[in-house]
Design a protein around this motif. Sequence first.
Motif, mmCIF file in Angstrom:
data_model
loop_
_atom_site.group_PDB
_atom_site.id
_atom_site.type_symbol
_atom_site.label_atom_id
_atom_site.label_comp_id
_atom_site.label_asym_id
_atom_site.label_seq_id
_atom_site.Cartn_x
_atom_site.Cartn_y
_atom_site.Cartn_z
ATOM 1 N N PHE A 145 -73.414 26.023 -38.985
ATOM 2 C CA PHE A 145 -72.317 26.359 -38.081
ATOM 3 C C PHE A 145 -72.738 26.163 -36.627
ATOM 4 O O PHE A 145 -71.994 25.596 -35.821
ATOM 5 C CB PHE A 145 -71.864 27.803 -38.341
ATOM 6 C CG PHE A 145 -70.732 28.253 -37.477
ATOM 7 C CD1 PHE A 145 -69.447 27.770 -37.684
ATOM 8 C CD2 PHE A 145 -70.935 29.157 -36.442
ATOM 9 C CE1 PHE A 145 -68.399 28.178 -36.892
ATOM 10 C CE2 PHE A 145 -69.887 29.569 -35.650
ATOM 11 C CZ PHE A 145 -68.608 29.084 -35.869
ATOM 12 N N GLU A 146 -73.945 26.659 -36.287
ATOM 13 C CA GLU A 146 -74.451 26.504 -34.921
ATOM 14 C C GLU A 146 -74.602 25.024 -34.576
ATOM 15 O O GLU A 146 -74.219 24.593 -33.478
ATOM 16 C CB GLU A 146 -75.793 27.226 -34.763
ATOM 17 C CG GLU A 146 -75.674 28.739 -34.726
ATOM 18 C CD GLU A 146 -77.027 29.440 -34.729
ATOM 19 O OE1 GLU A 146 -78.071 28.746 -34.807
ATOM 20 O OE2 GLU A 146 -77.049 30.671 -34.659
ATOM 21 N N THR A 147 -75.160 24.239 -35.519
ATOM 22 C CA THR A 147 -75.344 22.814 -35.280
ATOM 23 C C THR A 147 -73.991 22.133 -35.073
ATOM 24 O O THR A 147 -73.813 21.351 -34.131
ATOM 25 C CB THR A 147 -76.085 22.165 -36.466
ATOM 26 O OG1 THR A 147 -77.336 22.820 -36.638
ATOM 27 C CG2 THR A 147 -76.306 20.695 -36.248
ATOM 28 N N THR A 148 -73.043 22.446 -35.955
ATOM 29 C CA THR A 148 -71.709 21.867 -35.837
ATOM 30 C C THR A 148 -71.046 22.299 -34.536
ATOM 31 O O THR A 148 -70.438 21.484 -33.827
ATOM 32 C CB THR A 148 -70.840 22.290 -37.039
ATOM 33 O OG1 THR A 148 -71.495 21.907 -38.239
ATOM 34 C CG2 THR A 148 -69.471 21.659 -36.993
ATOM 35 N N LEU A 149 -71.173 23.593 -34.210
ATOM 36 C CA LEU A 149 -70.586 24.120 -32.984
ATOM 37 C C LEU A 149 -71.204 23.443 -31.767
ATOM 38 O O LEU A 149 -70.480 23.011 -30.851
ATOM 39 C CB LEU A 149 -70.784 25.640 -32.928
ATOM 40 C CG LEU A 149 -70.037 26.412 -31.856
ATOM 41 C CD1 LEU A 149 -68.533 26.256 -32.044
ATOM 42 C CD2 LEU A 149 -70.419 27.875 -31.892
ATOM 43 N N ASN A 150 -72.535 23.339 -31.743
ATOM 44 C CA ASN A 150 -73.218 22.671 -30.626
ATOM 45 C C ASN A 150 -72.784 21.213 -30.529
ATOM 46 O O ASN A 150 -72.523 20.705 -29.434
ATOM 47 C CB ASN A 150 -74.734 22.755 -30.777
ATOM 48 C CG ASN A 150 -75.262 24.148 -30.474
ATOM 49 O OD1 ASN A 150 -74.625 24.914 -29.751
ATOM 50 N ND2 ASN A 150 -76.425 24.476 -31.016
ATOM 51 N N SER A 151 -72.716 20.563 -31.673
ATOM 52 C CA SER A 151 -72.294 19.165 -31.678
ATOM 53 C C SER A 151 -70.876 19.034 -31.154
ATOM 54 O O SER A 151 -70.589 18.151 -30.327
ATOM 55 C CB SER A 151 -72.393 18.617 -33.101
ATOM 56 O OG SER A 151 -71.873 17.323 -33.178
ATOM 57 N N ASN B 215 -70.900 19.664 -27.456
ATOM 58 C CA ASN B 215 -71.461 18.506 -26.761
ATOM 59 C C ASN B 215 -70.448 17.362 -26.712
ATOM 60 O O ASN B 215 -70.284 16.704 -25.688
ATOM 61 C CB ASN B 215 -72.753 18.035 -27.425
ATOM 62 C CG ASN B 215 -73.900 18.993 -27.183
ATOM 63 O OD1 ASN B 215 -73.872 19.786 -26.236
ATOM 64 N ND2 ASN B 215 -74.921 18.937 -28.036
ATOM 65 N N GLN B 216 -69.752 17.138 -27.853
ATOM 66 C CA GLN B 216 -68.736 16.087 -27.879
ATOM 67 C C GLN B 216 -67.599 16.426 -26.912
ATOM 68 O O GLN B 216 -67.113 15.569 -26.173
ATOM 69 C CB GLN B 216 -68.187 15.913 -29.299
ATOM 70 C CG GLN B 216 -69.132 15.238 -30.251
ATOM 71 C CD GLN B 216 -68.567 15.171 -31.669
ATOM 72 O OE1 GLN B 216 -67.467 15.655 -31.928
ATOM 73 N NE2 GLN B 216 -69.345 14.566 -32.571
ATOM 74 N N MET B 217 -67.195 17.705 -26.916
ATOM 75 C CA MET B 217 -66.118 18.133 -26.037
ATOM 76 C C MET B 217 -66.558 18.007 -24.578
ATOM 77 O O MET B 217 -65.788 17.539 -23.722
ATOM 78 C CB MET B 217 -65.718 19.591 -26.347
ATOM 79 C CG MET B 217 -64.449 20.007 -25.654
ATOM 80 S SD MET B 217 -63.681 21.569 -26.174
ATOM 81 C CE MET B 217 -64.993 22.650 -26.500
ATOM 82 N N GLU B 218 -67.792 18.406 -24.313
ATOM 83 C CA GLU B 218 -68.316 18.296 -22.942
ATOM 84 C C GLU B 218 -68.351 16.831 -22.514
ATOM 85 O O GLU B 218 -67.947 16.495 -21.398
ATOM 86 C CB GLU B 218 -69.727 18.899 -22.873
ATOM 87 C CG GLU B 218 -70.304 18.922 -21.471
ATOM 88 C CD GLU B 218 -71.707 19.518 -21.439
ATOM 89 O OE1 GLU B 218 -72.182 19.792 -20.334
ATOM 90 O OE2 GLU B 218 -72.319 19.697 -22.516
ATOM 91 N N SER B 219 -68.802 15.983 -23.435
ATOM 92 C CA SER B 219 -68.858 14.553 -23.132
ATOM 93 C C SER B 219 -67.454 14.010 -22.876
ATOM 94 O O SER B 219 -67.221 13.256 -21.916
ATOM 95 C CB SER B 219 -69.522 13.818 -24.297
ATOM 96 O OG SER B 219 -69.496 12.441 -24.088
ATOM 97 N N LYS B 220 -66.509 14.398 -23.727
ATOM 98 C CA LYS B 220 -65.125 13.946 -23.548
ATOM 99 C C LYS B 220 -64.552 14.480 -22.238
ATOM 100 O O LYS B 220 -63.826 13.775 -21.523
ATOM 101 C CB LYS B 220 -64.268 14.398 -24.725
ATOM 102 C CG LYS B 220 -64.531 13.635 -25.997
ATOM 103 C CD LYS B 220 -63.666 14.155 -27.135
ATOM 104 C CE LYS B 220 -63.991 13.431 -28.430
ATOM 105 N NZ LYS B 220 -63.222 13.947 -29.560
ATOM 106 N N MET B 221 -64.878 15.750 -21.931
ATOM 107 C CA MET B 221 -64.387 16.330 -20.671
ATOM 108 C C MET B 221 -64.992 15.606 -19.479
ATOM 109 O O MET B 221 -64.303 15.334 -18.488
ATOM 110 C CB MET B 221 -64.701 17.832 -20.618
ATOM 111 C CG MET B 221 -63.807 18.648 -21.549
ATOM 112 S SD MET B 221 -64.223 20.397 -21.606
ATOM 113 C CE MET B 221 -63.820 20.917 -19.977
ATOM 114 N N LYS B 222 -66.295 15.265 -19.546
ATOM 115 C CA LYS B 222 -66.932 14.528 -18.455
ATOM 116 C C LYS B 222 -66.257 13.171 -18.288
ATOM 117 O O LYS B 222 -65.975 12.749 -17.156
ATOM 118 C CB LYS B 222 -68.425 14.352 -18.733
ATOM 119 C CG LYS B 222 -69.251 15.573 -18.451
ATOM 120 C CD LYS B 222 -70.733 15.291 -18.695
ATOM 121 C CE LYS B 222 -71.561 16.542 -18.459
ATOM 122 N NZ LYS B 222 -72.988 16.294 -18.715
#
Length: 165
Positions: A114-120, A123-130
């Motif tokens: 869950f933590e790995t999926t959540l972090n991933s 990270n994907q959301m952060e990348s998309k937001m950037k």
Amino acid sequence: MADLEKLDNAIKELEKQSNDLKGFNAVYAEIAKLKQDILENLKLLKENNEGLADISKEVEKRLDESQKKIDEIYKDNKAFQKELDASIASRLDKIKSDIQVEIRNEGTQIQRAFETTLNSNFNQMESKMKDAFERQTKQLNSLKIFTFILIAISIGLAIGLFVIK
């Protein structure tokens, strides 16, 4: 004649007594035979009673032995049942412990996944937001430049209109 009659009466009386005696002898013989039969039956009865007593003693002895065996089997069964109960309880405790360990391990693995999926996902959301912010920044910069150009053109036109007038 009176003597003859007396003699004849005496003979008749003797015959009658003789017949009665024969009847008594027959009854006496029958009584003797019945007595003998009763004695034989009594003897058989005593033998049978002795046999029954022996059989009764043997049956009682076997019943006692059977009861002892039943008691022994019952005690053995109780001991086996206690051992079985203890064994089952021990196995259940071990299985319970194994299940608890397995649940903890699975919980840890699920938590990590869950933590790995959540972090991933973060990270994907952060990348998309950037990426979205970069595009918006580029669009804003383009709009600023376009706005400056429009302002410059507007100023130029406004100046041109004032100069022409």
